[in-house]
Design an enzyme around this catalytic site. Structure first.
Site, PDB file in Angstrom:
ATOM      1  N   LYS A 188      51.499 -37.003  35.765  1.00 52.75           N
ATOM      2  CA  LYS A 188      50.711 -35.767  35.690  1.00 52.75           C
ATOM      3  C   LYS A 188      49.357 -36.105  35.058  1.00 52.75           C
ATOM      4  CE  LYS A 188      49.339 -32.590  32.872  1.00 52.75           C
ATOM      5  NZ  LYS A 188      48.118 -32.174  33.507  1.00 52.75           N
TER       6      LYS A 188
ATOM      7  N   GLY B 258      48.700 -30.213  37.796  1.00 49.91           N
ATOM      8  CA  GLY B 258      48.905 -28.884  37.238  1.00 49.91           C
ATOM      9  C   GLY B 258      48.500 -28.876  35.784  1.00 49.91           C
TER      10      GLY B 258
ATOM     11  N   GLY C 222      49.097 -28.728  31.584  1.00 48.44           N
ATOM     12  CA  GLY C 222      49.994 -29.357  30.617  1.00 48.44           C
ATOM     13  C   GLY C 222      51.182 -28.511  30.220  1.00 48.44           C
ATOM     14  N   PRO C 223      50.948 -27.258  29.782  1.00 47.85           N
ATOM     15  CA  PRO C 223      52.091 -26.466  29.307  1.00 47.85           C
ATOM     16  C   PRO C 223      53.147 -26.197  30.381  1.00 47.85           C
ATOM     17  CG  PRO C 223      50.020 -25.567  28.489  1.00 47.85           C
ATOM     18  CD  PRO C 223      49.658 -26.643  29.478  1.00 47.85           C
TER      19      PRO C 223
ATOM     20  N   VAL D 283      53.461 -28.246  33.882  1.00 53.20           N
ATOM     21  CA  VAL D 283      53.905 -29.507  34.497  1.00 53.20           C
ATOM     22  C   VAL D 283      54.229 -30.559  33.426  1.00 53.20           C
ATOM     23  CG1 VAL D 283      53.181 -31.412  35.994  1.00 53.20           C
ATOM     24  CG2 VAL D 283      52.711 -29.051  36.663  1.00 53.20           C
ATOM     25  N   GLY D 284      53.344 -30.666  32.428  1.00 48.89           N
ATOM     26  CA  GLY D 284      53.565 -31.664  31.367  1.00 48.89           C
ATOM     27  C   GLY D 284      54.865 -31.388  30.625  1.00 48.89           C
TER      28      GLY D 284
ATOM     29  N   CYS E  36      38.674 -42.312  22.442  1.00 49.37           N
ATOM     30  CA  CYS E  36      39.615 -42.112  21.335  1.00 49.37           C
ATOM     31  C   CYS E  36      39.327 -43.060  20.175  1.00 49.37           C
ATOM     32  CB  CYS E  36      41.037 -42.285  21.822  1.00 49.37           C
ATOM     33  SG  CYS E  36      41.243 -43.755  22.810  1.00 49.37           S
TER      34      CYS E  36
ATOM     35  N   GLU F 198      38.475 -35.002  14.717  1.00 49.63           N
ATOM     36  CA  GLU F 198      37.985 -35.727  15.884  1.00 49.63           C
ATOM     37  C   GLU F 198      37.046 -34.806  16.661  1.00 49.63           C
ATOM     38  OE1 GLU F 198      40.724 -36.585  19.167  1.00 49.63           O
ATOM     39  OE2 GLU F 198      39.996 -38.640  19.108  1.00 49.63           O
TER      40      GLU F 198
HETATM   41  P1  NDP Z   1      45.039 -33.126  25.846  1.00 49.46           P
HETATM   42  O1  NDP Z   1      46.029 -33.456  24.817  1.00 49.46           O
HETATM   43  O2  NDP Z   1      44.519 -31.765  25.917  1.00 49.46           O
HETATM   44  O3  NDP Z   1      45.600 -33.471  27.294  1.00 49.46           O
HETATM   45  C1  NDP Z   1      46.215 -34.698  27.624  1.00 49.46           C
HETATM   46  C2  NDP Z   1      47.228 -34.453  28.703  1.00 49.46           C
HETATM   47  O4  NDP Z   1      48.306 -33.697  28.153  1.00 49.46           O
HETATM   48  C3  NDP Z   1      46.696 -33.636  29.871  1.00 49.46           C
HETATM   49  O5  NDP Z   1      47.283 -34.082  31.053  1.00 49.46           O
HETATM   50  C4  NDP Z   1      47.153 -32.244  29.502  1.00 49.46           C
HETATM   51  O6  NDP Z   1      47.241 -31.338  30.568  1.00 49.46           O
HETATM   52  C5  NDP Z   1      48.518 -32.539  28.924  1.00 49.46           C
HETATM   53  N1  NDP Z   1      49.039 -31.476  28.084  1.00 49.46           N
HETATM   54  C6  NDP Z   1      48.373 -30.526  27.405  1.00 49.46           C
HETATM   55  N2  NDP Z   1      49.235 -29.707  26.763  1.00 49.46           N
HETATM   56  C7  NDP Z   1      50.477 -30.157  27.048  1.00 49.46           C
HETATM   57  C8  NDP Z   1      51.793 -29.732  26.703  1.00 49.46           C
HETATM   58  N3  NDP Z   1      52.010 -28.655  25.934  1.00 49.46           N
HETATM   59  N4  NDP Z   1      52.837 -30.428  27.175  1.00 49.46           N
HETATM   60  C9  NDP Z   1      52.646 -31.524  27.967  1.00 49.46           C
HETATM   61  N5  NDP Z   1      51.430 -31.959  28.345  1.00 49.46           N
HETATM   62  C10 NDP Z   1      50.352 -31.291  27.879  1.00 49.46           C
HETATM   63  O7  NDP Z   1      43.886 -34.227  25.661  1.00 49.46           O
HETATM   64  P2  NDP Z   1      42.535 -34.354  26.475  1.00 49.46           P
HETATM   65  O8  NDP Z   1      42.795 -34.500  27.922  1.00 49.46           O
HETATM   66  O9  NDP Z   1      41.642 -33.282  25.999  1.00 49.46           O
HETATM   67  O10 NDP Z   1      42.022 -35.799  25.970  1.00 49.46           O
HETATM   68  C11 NDP Z   1      41.367 -35.963  24.797  1.00 49.46           C
HETATM   69  C12 NDP Z   1      42.294 -36.438  23.692  1.00 49.46           C
HETATM   70  O11 NDP Z   1      42.987 -37.616  24.101  1.00 49.46           O
HETATM   71  C13 NDP Z   1      41.547 -36.842  22.459  1.00 49.46           C
HETATM   72  O12 NDP Z   1      42.178 -36.348  21.315  1.00 49.46           O
HETATM   73  C14 NDP Z   1      41.605 -38.369  22.459  1.00 49.46           C
HETATM   74  O13 NDP Z   1      41.451 -38.970  21.249  1.00 49.46           O
HETATM   75  C15 NDP Z   1      42.910 -38.622  23.090  1.00 49.46           C
HETATM   76  N6  NDP Z   1      42.936 -39.938  23.713  1.00 49.46           N
HETATM   77  C16 NDP Z   1      43.659 -40.946  23.103  1.00 49.46           C
HETATM   78  C17 NDP Z   1      43.666 -42.227  23.617  1.00 49.46           C
HETATM   79  C18 NDP Z   1      44.469 -43.302  22.988  1.00 49.46           C
HETATM   80  O14 NDP Z   1      44.775 -44.295  23.630  1.00 49.46           O
HETATM   81  N7  NDP Z   1      44.882 -43.172  21.745  1.00 49.46           N
HETATM   82  C19 NDP Z   1      42.910 -42.572  24.815  1.00 49.46           C
HETATM   83  C20 NDP Z   1      42.205 -41.447  25.389  1.00 49.46           C
HETATM   84  C21 NDP Z   1      42.240 -40.188  24.834  1.00 49.46           C
HETATM   85  P3  NDP Z   1      45.949 -30.543  31.094  1.00 49.46           P
HETATM   86  O15 NDP Z   1      45.593 -31.272  32.314  1.00 49.46           O
HETATM   87  O16 NDP Z   1      46.391 -29.154  31.373  1.00 49.46           O
HETATM   88  O17 NDP Z   1      44.903 -30.619  30.029  1.00 49.46           O
END
Ligand code: NDP
Length: 472
Positions: free
Chosen positions: A170, A201, A203-204, A206-207, A279, A379
């Protein structure tokens, strides 16, 4: 318009049972770049069942065949590098000159360089009367973010496939189109049906359905600490393995005898790269108070040399932020920094002149930041640097570690051995010493609330393996 109206399940492009579509926005023009299916819990169930059915045969396929097929994916991706680089520039905003080698080039390597890591991996070992063997964990759910979208995907999908796992991916709804390119490539490469599946889809829905599904054996998540906690909670119901790569608030410690000019200018790049949407961005520059005036002068001159602009202009270094939400969030942090009394050296909350369209933000440097200020603690995920003056090396280390995060860091000193000593005292998963370059084979991951598990190279294989002892 890139209209994607199907998801990829069991080797076929099929309709989603979800409601409607999600729009993908071009971060420079603010126009709709494409649409994707808004997937459902039922889509996830179909994909997971396909992955579970494909698992036994894929796990039994000889390792060399899996490695070769995965390398073929990389070779096919390499043929699309320019297209994918351009697409991710539109989705995320990284200038195309950087996006082609980084956003499109790094994923190619992640698929093609696994043979050497597989060869170096201890697949079997004898301990006394036991033979210890490593086996694929099963069905892997991969949930990924938007900032380096295809690389984050590749760091999960490539090692999972090589170890013999099957995958349900996803991608981020914000930058998902590149994942469709990957699915097309995987179909071209001839992977057996069900080994790789793509469900798009939110996150809340599909994830969480992936994290909750009883037939998913492991979830590999990259994203925010907030969503990572939720995935861990949901996954706990079925005791599945959950590995998390989360956010960071990384420190760049510059010691008294360092080459200040190189350390500061390199540190600015380490903070502003990808408009600060990295990140491991070095967002806290910790410097000796005695050098503050010199550091500030170099920081301002370097930041001024990073004017934001259209990602498709030759030589552009900083593009827009990914979305309006992200831009507004970053602006909020800049205002907070001003309110809490940090000294604004360059930048500010307003849009850069002439760039009112697109999610642009001025690269911003604050000085006289203290460790308790919001901009030093949270962050920001934008091009905002906090310079924190300190009076001793001990104070620098204490401030660097004074954060719930523990992802990355950097140390600069005249003597590299001294820098290494300081680096060992940092509670983070990686530290660059005197600008030590990025290493795609070195393990990457966080201490504390930056996550658990490690990606890349031979360490990245571990996430997808179970360990079995055979007593003889
Ligand atoms: P999010 O946490 O918002 O989203 C990451 C993924 O998780 C997306 O696919 C998102 O779906 C999904 N998601 C959101 N909520 C849920 C849930 N309740 N259950 C399951 N899946 C969910 O992060 P961002 O995409 O905004 O990315 C930025 C963040 O990622 C920053 O905090 C950054 O530091 C971190 N990051 C960390 C890295 C590392 O290696 N440590 C590398 C890159 C980024 P949706 O598509 O709907 O948003």
């Amino acid at each position: 318009m890139d209209v994607r109206d199907k998801i990829f399940i069991n080797g076929e492009w099929v309709a989603s049972t979800g409601d409607g579509v999600l729009e993908v926005i071009d971060s420079t023009t603010e126009e709709v770049l494409g649409t994707i299916p808004n997937g459902s819990v039922d889509d996830v169930d179909r994909a997971v069942r396909a992955a579970a059915a494909a698992f036994p045969a894929w796990a039994a396929t000889p390792m060399e065949e899996r490695v070769a097929l995965v390398a073929k994916i990389g070779e096919h991706l390499a043929m699309r590098t320019d297209k994918i680089g351009e697409l991710i520039s539109r989705e995320v905003g990284m200038p195309k000159g950087l996006s082609v080698p980084i956003q499109a080039g790094l994923p190619v390597g992640a698929f093609t360089d696994l043979a050497e890591h597989v060869a170096a991996f201890p697949w079997e070992e004898v301990i006394g009367n036991s033979l210890v063997v490593r086996e694929p964990i099963g069905v892997v759910g991969a949930i990924t973010p938007w900032n380096y979208p295809l690389y984050q995907i590749a760091l999960k999908v490539a090692p999972a496939l090589v170890t013999g796992c099957t995958v349900v991916l996803k991608p981020s709804e914000v930058a998902p189109l590149n994942a469709f390119e990957l699915a097309e490539v995987i179909a071209e490469a001839g992977l057996p049906a069900g080994v790789f599946n793509l469900v798009t889809g939110v996150g809340p829905v599909v994830g969480e359905a992936i994290a909750a599904h009883p037939l998913v054996d492991a979830v590999s998540f990259t994203g925010s600490t907030r969503a990572g906690k939720r995935v861990m909670q949901v996954g706990a119901e079925t005791i599945k393995r959950v590995t998390l790569e989360l956010g960071g608030k990384s420190a760049n410690i510059i010691l008294e005898d360092a080459d200040i000019a190189t350390a500061v200018s390199s540190g600015i790049f380490g903070c502003f790269m990808n408009s600060g949407q990295t990140c491991s961005a070095l967002t806290r520059m910790i410097v000796p108070r005695s050098k503050l005036a010199e550091v500030e002068e170099i920081a301002v001159a370097t930041a001024a040399a990073f004017p934001p602009g259209d990602p498709f202009t030759e030589g552009a270094m900083i593009g827009p932020l990914v979305s309006a939400v992200q831009r507004d969030r970053v602006r909020g942090y800049i205002n907070k920094g001003i309110e809490e009394g940090a000294k604004l050296l360059i930048g500010g909350p307003d849009a850069p002149e002439g760039l009112e369209k697109g999610f642009f933000i001025q690269p911003t440097v604050f000085s006289d930041v203290t460790s308790d200020m919001t901009i030093a603690r949270e962050e920001i995920f934008g091009p905002v640097l906090s310079i924190i003056p300190v009076d001793s090396e001990e104070e620098a280390i204490a401030i660097a570690n004074d954060t719930p995060y523990g992802l990355a860091g950097s140390v600069w000193a005249g003597d590299p051995a001294h820098a290494e000593e300081v680096a060992r005292k940092l509670r983070t998963g990686q530290v660059d010493i005197n600008g030590g370059p990025f290493n795609v084979s070195a393990p990457f991951g966080g201490y504390k609330q930056s996550g658990n598990g490690r990606e890349r190279g031979k360490f990245g294989l571990d996430e997808f393996l179970e360990t079995k002892s055979l007593q003889r």
